[in-house]
Design a protein around this motif. Structure first.
Motif, PDB file in Angstrom:
ATOM      1  N   ASP A 254       0.832  -1.212   0.000  1.00  0.00           N
ATOM      2  CA  ASP A 254       0.000   0.000   0.000  1.00  0.00           C
ATOM      3  C   ASP A 254       0.865   1.260   0.000  1.00  0.00           C
ATOM      4  O   ASP A 254       0.613   2.212  -0.755  1.00  0.00           O
ATOM      5  CB  ASP A 254      -0.924   0.014   1.218  1.00  0.00           C
ATOM      6  CG  ASP A 254      -2.089  -0.960   1.072  1.00  0.00           C
ATOM      7  OD1 ASP A 254      -2.496  -1.226  -0.067  1.00  0.00           O
ATOM      8  OD2 ASP A 254      -2.592  -1.440   2.106  1.00  0.00           O
ATOM      9  N   GLU A 255       1.887   1.280   0.860  1.00  0.00           N
ATOM     10  CA  GLU A 255       2.733   2.478   0.975  1.00  0.00           C
ATOM     11  C   GLU A 255       3.507   2.734  -0.307  1.00  0.00           C
ATOM     12  O   GLU A 255       3.596   3.876  -0.777  1.00  0.00           O
ATOM     13  CB  GLU A 255       3.696   2.322   2.151  1.00  0.00           C
ATOM     14  CG  GLU A 255       3.015   2.397   3.518  1.00  0.00           C
ATOM     15  CD  GLU A 255       3.999   2.223   4.661  1.00  0.00           C
ATOM     16  OE1 GLU A 255       5.176   1.870   4.384  1.00  0.00           O
ATOM     17  OE2 GLU A 255       3.603   2.431   5.827  1.00  0.00           O
ATOM     18  N   LEU A 256       4.063   1.679  -0.890  1.00  0.00           N
ATOM     19  CA  LEU A 256       4.858   1.857  -2.105  1.00  0.00           C
ATOM     20  C   LEU A 256       3.974   2.266  -3.287  1.00  0.00           C
ATOM     21  O   LEU A 256       4.344   3.137  -4.082  1.00  0.00           O
ATOM     22  CB  LEU A 256       5.617   0.571  -2.426  1.00  0.00           C
ATOM     23  CG  LEU A 256       6.583   0.635  -3.611  1.00  0.00           C
ATOM     24  CD1 LEU A 256       7.597   1.749  -3.435  1.00  0.00           C
ATOM     25  CD2 LEU A 256       7.299  -0.711  -3.787  1.00  0.00           C
ATOM     26  N   ALA A 257       2.780   1.664  -3.401  1.00  0.00           N
ATOM     27  CA  ALA A 257       1.865   2.032  -4.491  1.00  0.00           C
ATOM     28  C   ALA A 257       1.476   3.502  -4.370  1.00  0.00           C
ATOM     29  O   ALA A 257       1.434   4.237  -5.377  1.00  0.00           O
ATOM     30  CB  ALA A 257       0.627   1.145  -4.459  1.00  0.00           C
ATOM     31  N   ALA A 258       1.207   3.961  -3.144  1.00  0.00           N
ATOM     32  CA  ALA A 258       0.832   5.366  -2.928  1.00  0.00           C
ATOM     33  C   ALA A 258       1.970   6.296  -3.319  1.00  0.00           C
ATOM     34  O   ALA A 258       1.755   7.347  -3.955  1.00  0.00           O
ATOM     35  CB  ALA A 258       0.439   5.579  -1.470  1.00  0.00           C
ATOM     36  N   GLN A 259       3.200   5.927  -2.958  1.00  0.00           N
ATOM     37  CA  GLN A 259       4.346   6.773  -3.297  1.00  0.00           C
ATOM     38  C   GLN A 259       4.548   6.846  -4.804  1.00  0.00           C
ATOM     39  O   GLN A 259       4.810   7.926  -5.355  1.00  0.00           O
ATOM     40  CB  GLN A 259       5.619   6.236  -2.650  1.00  0.00           C
ATOM     41  CG  GLN A 259       6.872   7.029  -3.050  1.00  0.00           C
ATOM     42  CD  GLN A 259       8.140   6.479  -2.432  1.00  0.00           C
ATOM     43  OE1 GLN A 259       8.248   6.418  -1.220  1.00  0.00           O
ATOM     44  NE2 GLN A 259       9.089   6.061  -3.268  1.00  0.00           N
ATOM     45  N   LEU A 260       4.408   5.714  -5.486  1.00  0.00           N
ATOM     46  CA  LEU A 260       4.582   5.701  -6.937  1.00  0.00           C
ATOM     47  C   LEU A 260       3.500   6.532  -7.632  1.00  0.00           C
ATOM     48  O   LEU A 260       3.766   7.199  -8.639  1.00  0.00           O
ATOM     49  CB  LEU A 260       4.584   4.267  -7.464  1.00  0.00           C
ATOM     50  CG  LEU A 260       5.785   3.405  -7.028  1.00  0.00           C
ATOM     51  CD1 LEU A 260       5.608   1.967  -7.499  1.00  0.00           C
ATOM     52  CD2 LEU A 260       7.088   3.981  -7.562  1.00  0.00           C
ATOM     53  N   GLN A 261       2.285   6.504  -7.087  1.00  0.00           N
ATOM     54  CA  GLN A 261       1.222   7.356  -7.639  1.00  0.00           C
ATOM     55  C   GLN A 261       1.591   8.830  -7.515  1.00  0.00           C
ATOM     56  O   GLN A 261       1.373   9.620  -8.442  1.00  0.00           O
ATOM     57  CB  GLN A 261      -0.098   7.071  -6.922  1.00  0.00           C
ATOM     58  CG  GLN A 261      -0.711   5.725  -7.261  1.00  0.00           C
ATOM     59  CD  GLN A 261      -1.862   5.355  -6.345  1.00  0.00           C
ATOM     60  OE1 GLN A 261      -2.289   6.154  -5.515  1.00  0.00           O
ATOM     61  NE2 GLN A 261      -2.355   4.142  -6.468  1.00  0.00           N
ATOM     62  N   GLU A 262       2.147   9.203  -6.372  1.00  0.00           N
ATOM     63  CA  GLU A 262       2.565  10.596  -6.157  1.00  0.00           C
ATOM     64  C   GLU A 262       3.649  11.001  -7.154  1.00  0.00           C
ATOM     65  O   GLU A 262       3.744  12.163  -7.547  1.00  0.00           O
ATOM     66  CB  GLU A 262       3.089  10.775  -4.736  1.00  0.00           C
ATOM     67  CG  GLU A 262       2.004  10.706  -3.666  1.00  0.00           C
ATOM     68  CD  GLU A 262       2.582  10.773  -2.258  1.00  0.00           C
ATOM     69  OE1 GLU A 262       3.819  10.954  -2.135  1.00  0.00           O
ATOM     70  OE2 GLU A 262       1.810  10.649  -1.292  1.00  0.00           O
ATOM     71  N   GLN A 263       4.459  10.038  -7.584  1.00  0.00           N
ATOM     72  CA  GLN A 263       5.528  10.324  -8.534  1.00  0.00           C
ATOM     73  C   GLN A 263       5.048  10.323  -9.980  1.00  0.00           C
ATOM     74  O   GLN A 263       5.837  10.547 -10.900  1.00  0.00           O
ATOM     75  CB  GLN A 263       6.652   9.293  -8.364  1.00  0.00           C
ATOM     76  CG  GLN A 263       7.378   9.408  -7.025  1.00  0.00           C
ATOM     77  CD  GLN A 263       8.424   8.314  -6.838  1.00  0.00           C
ATOM     78  OE1 GLN A 263       8.541   7.403  -7.657  1.00  0.00           O
ATOM     79  NE2 GLN A 263       9.181   8.399  -5.756  1.00  0.00           N
ATOM     80  N   GLY A 264       3.775  10.068 -10.180  1.00  0.00           N
ATOM     81  CA  GLY A 264       3.218  10.144 -11.524  1.00  0.00           C
ATOM     82  C   GLY A 264       3.038   8.828 -12.235  1.00  0.00           C
ATOM     83  O   GLY A 264       2.616   8.791 -13.395  1.00  0.00           O
ATOM     84  N   PHE A 265       3.325   7.717 -11.563  1.00  0.00           N
ATOM     85  CA  PHE A 265       3.126   6.411 -12.182  1.00  0.00           C
ATOM     86  C   PHE A 265       1.695   5.930 -11.942  1.00  0.00           C
ATOM     87  O   PHE A 265       1.104   6.188 -10.883  1.00  0.00           O
ATOM     88  CB  PHE A 265       4.101   5.379 -11.596  1.00  0.00           C
ATOM     89  CG  PHE A 265       5.543   5.671 -11.865  1.00  0.00           C
ATOM     90  CD1 PHE A 265       6.117   5.360 -13.091  1.00  0.00           C
ATOM     91  CD2 PHE A 265       6.333   6.274 -10.902  1.00  0.00           C
ATOM     92  CE1 PHE A 265       7.450   5.642 -13.346  1.00  0.00           C
ATOM     93  CE2 PHE A 265       7.662   6.562 -11.136  1.00  0.00           C
ATOM     94  CZ  PHE A 265       8.226   6.246 -12.373  1.00  0.00           C
ATOM     95  N   ALA A 266       1.137   5.238 -12.922  1.00  0.00           N
ATOM     96  CA  ALA A 266      -0.185   4.618 -12.764  1.00  0.00           C
ATOM     97  C   ALA A 266       0.030   3.290 -12.040  1.00  0.00           C
ATOM     98  O   ALA A 266       0.255   2.256 -12.654  1.00  0.00           O
ATOM     99  CB  ALA A 266      -0.842   4.399 -14.121  1.00  0.00           C
ATOM    100  N   ALA A 267       0.004   3.347 -10.704  1.00  0.00           N
ATOM    101  CA  ALA A 267       0.333   2.175  -9.878  1.00  0.00           C
ATOM    102  C   ALA A 267      -0.842   1.800  -8.994  1.00  0.00           C
ATOM    103  O   ALA A 267      -1.625   2.659  -8.574  1.00  0.00           O
ATOM    104  CB  ALA A 267       1.561   2.476  -9.015  1.00  0.00           C
ATOM    105  N   ARG A 268      -0.958   0.502  -8.703  1.00  0.00           N
ATOM    106  CA  ARG A 268      -1.992  -0.006  -7.800  1.00  0.00           C
ATOM    107  C   ARG A 268      -1.420  -1.127  -6.956  1.00  0.00           C
ATOM    108  O   ARG A 268      -0.527  -1.845  -7.390  1.00  0.00           O
ATOM    109  CB  ARG A 268      -3.203  -0.559  -8.571  1.00  0.00           C
ATOM    110  CG  ARG A 268      -4.134   0.496  -9.099  1.00  0.00           C
ATOM    111  CD  ARG A 268      -5.285  -0.111  -9.878  1.00  0.00           C
ATOM    112  NE  ARG A 268      -6.174   0.922 -10.353  1.00  0.00           N
ATOM    113  CZ  ARG A 268      -7.261   1.335  -9.727  1.00  0.00           C
ATOM    114  NH1 ARG A 268      -7.600   0.766  -8.582  1.00  0.00           N
ATOM    115  NH2 ARG A 268      -8.023   2.285 -10.225  1.00  0.00           N
ATOM    116  N   ALA A 269      -1.983  -1.291  -5.763  1.00  0.00           N
ATOM    117  CA  ALA A 269      -1.597  -2.393  -4.886  1.00  0.00           C
ATOM    118  C   ALA A 269      -2.491  -3.599  -5.151  1.00  0.00           C
ATOM    119  O   ALA A 269      -3.618  -3.465  -5.639  1.00  0.00           O
ATOM    120  CB  ALA A 269      -1.715  -1.973  -3.423  1.00  0.00           C
ATOM    121  N   LEU A 270      -1.963  -4.775  -4.828  1.00  0.00           N
ATOM    122  CA  LEU A 270      -2.750  -6.012  -4.893  1.00  0.00           C
ATOM    123  C   LEU A 270      -2.293  -6.916  -3.755  1.00  0.00           C
ATOM    124  O   LEU A 270      -1.133  -7.315  -3.700  1.00  0.00           O
ATOM    125  CB  LEU A 270      -2.537  -6.731  -6.230  1.00  0.00           C
ATOM    126  CG  LEU A 270      -3.265  -8.075  -6.371  1.00  0.00           C
ATOM    127  CD1 LEU A 270      -4.762  -7.850  -6.507  1.00  0.00           C
ATOM    128  CD2 LEU A 270      -2.746  -8.861  -7.566  1.00  0.00           C
TER     129      LEU A 270
END
Length: 460
Positions: A254-270
């Protein structure tokens, strides 16, 4: 080298294989299919990606009687995701068989819908142990006509604590049956299960190495506290589309997906802490390219079979070499290339050296990665957005109908339309992100196969 034509499969199955462009069986298929067609019990050691679903699925489909509307074969799998995937593969293999019904029962799916569907039972049932025993306890599932049972990923089934459920399922099956077991590894508890459940089993084995030769393995030397920063730099230095990042915990995902979203990547957790509908949504968006990066726990390592999976990143090392191989083997499928990146602290480097079956083709320093990222400062933006359509198979909608509506109503060209997934009561289609709002509006005003449906963009 054998072809599927050499394996004495029915013409209907051969036609489906031809449509799927499958001509040469994998080693595990070539070994297992003749034994299974002769009715023997088989214990196979094979990784996900070795073609084992075809190895047991094609003989199951050949053996069932499509005119008998009873459950004749069951496939027991450890996770909901794998249940859905195996069902889909079996449906593709059996699409030319008239009156064939293949169902998947699993936790998070409506029990009442499953119970209702049993008024017209499937000949082939894929299920997780908990949900299958739930049906048995409520006396909603009749297994008296079952002649074949498959225990898929047996090591994972036992690792997840399903021993009692497996005992209950097997005890409810007719004594005279064919039992098939596949496992990625063969620890003592799996060998005991084989001894107790299979009669005179024939053993088959695929290559022990889960990582295809065409996959490149890259190690990245990193300090523990700089792992998050390094993942972002790595994704910025490569094309991030089709990347799975593996973590060991739900919180880290969850934390890494949120950080990647902030950096502009289309990321999601699973991960397993998510609601089933959210897990399904994450997988759908990743499969069709709307989500670039999936940050996942090991729940996704088993059964994750995605055509365009390009990169695997080990954010954290798993507990053992077998788990590392499982994760890494998700890329480089069907002869395609792929890259596996491993973030390694000094302690991790020692662990990797101790895992003799794990090779490393190249090592990079964090400084070299920083320089690469600086050359490519803008993350690739997802090319697609996803539309939700409130109709599916039960409404007689096919992918062809959706393509036709997008061309007629929204003015798209066929090559602009991305992956389409048609489910029972809903469908999803990837469309160009830049035009997605306009496309959704036009399709909402138009019709699909003569009917209006609710159309909306899938958002977080």
């Amino acid at each position: 080298m054998a072809t599927f034509n050499d394996l004495n499969l029915h013409p209907a199955l051969l036609q489906s294989l031809q449509d799927l462009n499958y001509t040469i069986p994998t080693p595990i298929q070539e070994s297992a299919i003749p034994l299974l067609l002769h009715g023997q019990d088989v214990a196979g050691q094979a990784e996900t990606g070795s073609g084992k679903t075809g190895a047991f699925g094609l003989p199951l489909l050949q053996s069932i009687n499509p005119d008998l509307q009873q459950v004749q074969a069951i496939v027991v799998v450890p996770t909901r995701e794998l249940a859905v995937q195996v069902r889909q593969e079996l449906k593709q293999f059996g699409k030319m068989i008239k009156n064939l019904k293949v169902s998947a029962f699993y936790g998070g799916h409506s029990f009442s819908q499953e119970r209702a569907s049993l008024s017209h039972p499937p000949q082939l049932l894929v299920g997780t142990p908990g949900r299958l025993t739930d049906h048995l306890n409520r006396r909603t599932l009749d297994l008296s006509h079952v002649t074949q049972v498959v225990l898929d990923e047996a090591d994972k089934l036992l690792e997840m604590g399903f021993e009692e459920e497996l005992d209950q399922i097997l005890s409810n099956l007719p004594h005279k049956r064919q039992t098939i077991l596949f496992s990625a590894t063969m620890p003592d508890d799996v060998k005991e299960l084989i001894a107790n459940s299979l009669k005179n089993p024939q053993f088959v084995k695929a290559s022990a190495n889960a990582i295809p030769d065409q996959v490149k393995l890259v190690g990245i030397k990193v300090d523990h506290e700089k792992r998050k920063e390094t993942v972002g730099q790595l994704l910025q230095s490569i094309n991030p589309v089709g990347t799975v990042v593996f973590t060991n915990t739900r919180i880290a995902a969850d934390e890494l997906a949120a950080q990647l979203q902030e950096q502009g990547f289309a990321a999601r957790a699973l991960h397993g802490g998510m609601e089933q509908k959210d897990r399904d949504k994450a997988m759908t968006l990743f499969r069709n390219g709307t989500t670039q990066v999936l940050v996942a726990t090991d729940i996704a390592a088993r059964g994750l079979d995605i055509d365009k999976l390009q990169n695997i990143i080990h954010y954290e090392l798993p507990i053992d070499a077998a788990a590392y191989l499982h994760r890494s083997g998700r890329t480089g499928r069907a002869g395609k290339s792929g890259t596996v990146y491993t973030l390694a602290t000094p302690r991790d480097e020692k662990q990797l050296r101790d895992w003799e079956q794990v090779r490393m083709d190249e090592w990079l320093s964090a400084d070299k990665l920083t320089a690469k990222a600086a050359e490519n400062k803008t993350p690739a933006v997802a090319a697609f957005a996803t539309l939700y359509i409130s109709g599916g198979r039960k409404d007689k909608i096919s992918p062809r109908d959706i393509v036709g509506a997008l061309i007629a109503e929204a003015g798209l060209k066929a090559e602009q339309i991305g992956k389409i997934e048609v489910q029972d009561r809903m469908s999803f289609v990837a469309v160009p992100e830049a035009q997605s709002k306009s496309i959704a509006a036009k399709l909402s005003e138009g019709r699909i196969k003569g009917r209006k449906y609710k159309i909306q963009l899938v958002k977080d």
